[in-house]
Design an enzyme around this catalytic site. Structure first.
Site: not given
Length: 368
Positions: A132-135, A322
């Site tokens: 995660g942590l990719c918008g 991203a």
């Protein structure tokens, strides 16, 4: 007599009286009163403590987001080079196979992976990220897949999903109403071996006629600040501008990449046309040493592997871009938040110091 309460060495619960030169016994009660009076300043002290803790938390978060930004920026160069270097091969291979397939269609020769039959069931290969942590990268791909599933339901067609990526796997596991044929987890940078595992599963599904159409749902890498979720028809290999249904019923998505591949001015462009696009085609002087059907059968596995590998590479590059942008925004927000908290902390601290000075002045005036 000067006394103080001090714990003895024998037990923490027993106390002994010892001389203490500063605190008179008669002053113990007034001292307790002063402690109760200082309770009025407890909220200010707690506010300062909480502000210090928040500033420290924001600093640690800023370090983490900045480190993740640098890691993504270091990896994205390699991923971007892999995407750019692999596109000419896959596009040239696709153009060559389309031309050979047209020649075979003219001769009424059937090849298993190019056989167009009435579509009853569609396989969707949904490629997501592993982290995660990719918008909104993963959400956009999954939303695209859900939209395609609704379109297939409206067409009264069945579908099955081949999920690639940990985020997509966890998403589909929470939805038992969606039929998933296989869960596949990525492992860093995509390799031909990983693409071959997916291609083998797709090959067996299509040749055994369990599915009549295979589509790729992934994120196409455009630039470091832009990526688009697309749907790409993988099988069957239809003639350019054709439709993947023997009855002429179009079951393709509006944004289908495969049917927008045209050749104009010697360059490949993406357009959606309802008629057959006449490309440059094969040279009339070109002769095949082997039968075109054998060549097409031999090159179709390479086509599957290259298209899936391309989708994996594009998805990874889009994910890294991203994440780099998301971590850059998070770092900027952390810097701004830390600045605002520091201003608030200094304001509270200055108010506390000013209050203590006023108390000292008031006490001095009372004594005089």
């Amino acid at each position: 007599m000067w006394v103080s309460l001090r714990p003895s060495n024998s037990s923490l619960l027993s106390y002994q009286f010892q001389p203490y030169p500063f605190l008179p016994l008669t002053k113990i009660s007034p001292l307790r009163d002063s402690v109760s009076q200082c309770s009025a300043f407890t909220p200010t002290r707690c506010g300062l403590r909480e502000l210090r803790e928040r500033i420290g938390t924001v600093k640690n978060t800023q370090k983490i987001t900045e480190a993740m930004k640098l890691v993504a920026a270091a990896k994205i160069r390699r991923a971007q080079e892999a995407v750019i270097n692999g596109r000419p091969f896959t596009e040239s291979l696709l153009e060559m196979l389309c031309n050979i397939n047209e020649e075979c269609q003219l001769d009424d020769i059937d090849v298993p992976l190019t056989t167009i039959r009435p579509v009853k069931k569609v396989a969707l290969i949904v490629i997501t990220g592993d982290r995660g942590l990719c918008g909104g990268f993963n959400n956009v791909v999954l939303k695209k897949a859900e939209t395609r599933m609704k379109e297939l339901k409206e067409l009264e067609l069945e579908y099955t999903v081949i999920s690639v990526g940990k985020r997509g796997n966890s998403y589909f596991r929470r939805r038992p109403n969606i039929l998933v044929d296989k869960f596949i987890e990525g492992g860093g940078f995509p390799t031909a071996k990983e693409a071959q595992l997916i291609a083998d599963d797709v090959f067996s599904l299509f040749v055994s006629e369990e599915v009549d159409k295979v589509e790729l749902v992934y994120t196409k890498f455009v630039s470091l600040v832009k990526s688009d979720p697309v749907i790409h028809t993988l099988l069957p290999l239809c003639p350019r501008g054709g439709v993947c249904d023997v009855n002429g019923k179009c079951v393709d998505a509006v944004e289908d990449e495969f049917f927008r591949l045209t050749s104009k001015g010697g360059k490949l462009s993406l357009e959606r046309d309802c008629f057959t696009v006449k490309g440059e085609g094969l040279s009339p002087l070109l002769q095949f040493e082997q039968d075109p059907v054998q060549i097409l059968d031999a090159m179709m596995p390479l086509y599957l592997n290259s298209q899936i590998l391309k989708a994996l590479q594009e998805s990874l590059a889009s994910e890294l871009a991203a994440r780099m942008n998301a971590m850059s925004n998070a770092t900027d927000n952390a810097v701004e938040l830390k600045k605002n908290l520091s201003i608030e902390y200094n304001r509270e601290r200055q108010a506390k110091i000013t209050g203590e000075i006023l108390e000292i002045i008031a006490g001095a005036e009372a004594l005089t």
